[in-house]
Design an enzyme around this catalytic site. Structure first.
Site, short mmCIF file in Angstrom:
data_model
loop_
_atom_site.label_atom_id
_atom_site.label_comp_id
_atom_site.label_asym_id
_atom_site.label_seq_id
_atom_site.Cartn_x
_atom_site.Cartn_y
_atom_site.Cartn_z
N HIS A 1 -7.91 9.80 -1.69
CA HIS A 1 -7.31 9.98 -0.38
C HIS A 1 -7.93 11.21 0.31
CE1 HIS A 1 -3.18 8.97 1.61
NE2 HIS A 1 -4.17 8.91 2.46
N ASP B 1 0.83 -1.20 0.00
CA ASP B 1 0.00 0.00 0.00
C ASP B 1 0.87 1.26 0.00
OD1 ASP B 1 -2.89 1.17 0.88
OD2 ASP B 1 -1.28 2.26 1.89
N TYR C 1 2.58 10.03 0.05
CA TYR C 1 3.65 9.41 0.85
C TYR C 1 5.03 9.71 0.24
CZ TYR C 1 -0.14 6.44 2.79
OH TYR C 1 -1.29 5.97 3.36
N LYS D 1 -3.07 5.90 -3.90
CA LYS D 1 -4.20 6.80 -3.61
C LYS D 1 -3.95 8.16 -4.25
CE LYS D 1 -4.01 4.63 0.91
NZ LYS D 1 -2.57 4.44 1.10
C1 1BO Z 1 -2.11 11.33 5.29
C2 1BO Z 1 -2.07 9.87 5.30
C3 1BO Z 1 -3.13 9.15 6.10
C4 1BO Z 1 -3.03 7.66 5.92
O1 1BO Z 1 -3.05 7.27 4.58
#
Ligand code: 1BO
Length: 284
Positions: free
Chosen positions: A111, A48, A53, A78
């Site tokens: 996201h 994931d 990120y 995402k």
């Molecule tokens: C900002 C990231 C929260 C978890 O995906």
């Protein structure tokens, strides 16, 4: 439910998603590539990541060099909410595929439920039709947002990924998702900074002693036994092996009940309907 290390959840369209995956939030640079390769070597098949990120290229490098064929891996990324306009969402999804070095992702999520989520969802529907995403879903969506999204769009989210652990079990959300056929996926399944708080509870300690397992394995097993898929994160190979070794025992009904009672209903971040938490997420 009979489970083993390759146990999967069935998503819309019959797609099989591993119940245990490896989360890469806050793991960056070469360490990310090393961790993803270690995780795959430990038996993980779901990896994931997310645009925000900042590690899709490093995840891609691991996917290319891990020795496991792409079709045996399940890759999630995402689309970040700052890209939630039609052109931007599409361009950013293509950029993710380029960075990951793959023609498709297995799961593409929105996201956070912010900005022009409708435009972004329709981009996801298009990518699904084109085979660039095998399944599409959302992350951090509250019950009312899921219901709203489903009412006005063609394709329903296959997954909602949200902070879920013993201290924040998201029970109302889980009930809505079960009714709507949306798979529940937990990020921070060990509670992020709250691991010690959960591990020190009598319910976790007693179950760990009874089964000869670690508190972390009890916390993870509880979620998986409820049918929730999990993406624990660690940079330590030994912990990766520990976190996936949760399919050789079963918690009793009494243990499940005692663990269910640990819920405080207060996630640290994954509660989009809370104004302060939404403001915090906007700053990422
Ligand atoms: C900002 C990231 C929260 C978890 O995906």
């Amino acid at each position: 439910m009979t489970q083993n290390a390759t146990t999967t959840a069935t998503l819309a369209g019959g797609i099989q998603m591993p119940l245990v995956g490896f989360g890469t939030w806050q793991i960056t640079g070469d360490e990310c590539t090393r961790c993803v390769k270690d995780a795959i070597a430990a038996g993980y098949r779901l990896i994931d990541t997310a645009q925000v990120y900042g590690n899709e290229e490093q995840v891609g490098a691991a996917l290319r060099t891990c020795g496991v064929p792409r079709e045996q891996l399940f890759v999630t990324t995402k689309i970040w909410f700052r890209h939630f306009e039609a052109d931007k969402a599409l361009a950013s999804a293509h950029e993710s595929l380029r960075k990951l070095g793959t023609d498709y992702v297995d799961l593409l999520l929105l996201h956070w439920p912010f900005g022009n989520t409708y435009a972004a969802w329709r981009v996801q529907e298009k990518l699904l039709k084109e085979g660039k995403a095998r399944a599409i879903g959302v992350s951090n969506y509250a019950p009312s947002q899921l219901v709203d999204l489903m009412e006005f769009n063609e394709v329903a989210p296959a997954v909602n990924q949200i902070e879920t652990h013993l201290l924040a079990q998201q029970k109302e959300l889980a009930a809505v998702m079960a009714r709507k056929g949306i798979a529940h996926q937990a990020y921070s399944p060990l509670g992020s900074g709250r691991a010690k708080e959960m591990f020190d509870t009598p319910a976790v300690k007693a179950a760990a002693a009874a089964h000869g397992k670690t508190p972390a394995q009890i916390a993870l097993r509880y979620l998986v036994q409820r049918g929730i898929s999990i993406i624990p994160k660690t940079t330590h190979a030994a912990r990766m092996r520990e976190n996936i070794a949760i399919f050789d025992f079963q918690l009793s009904a009494a243990e499940m009940q005692a663990l269910a009672a640990l819920d405080t209903g207060r996630p640290l971040i994954g509660l989009p309907q809370d104004g302060a938490k939404a403001e915090a997420a906007m700053r990422w």
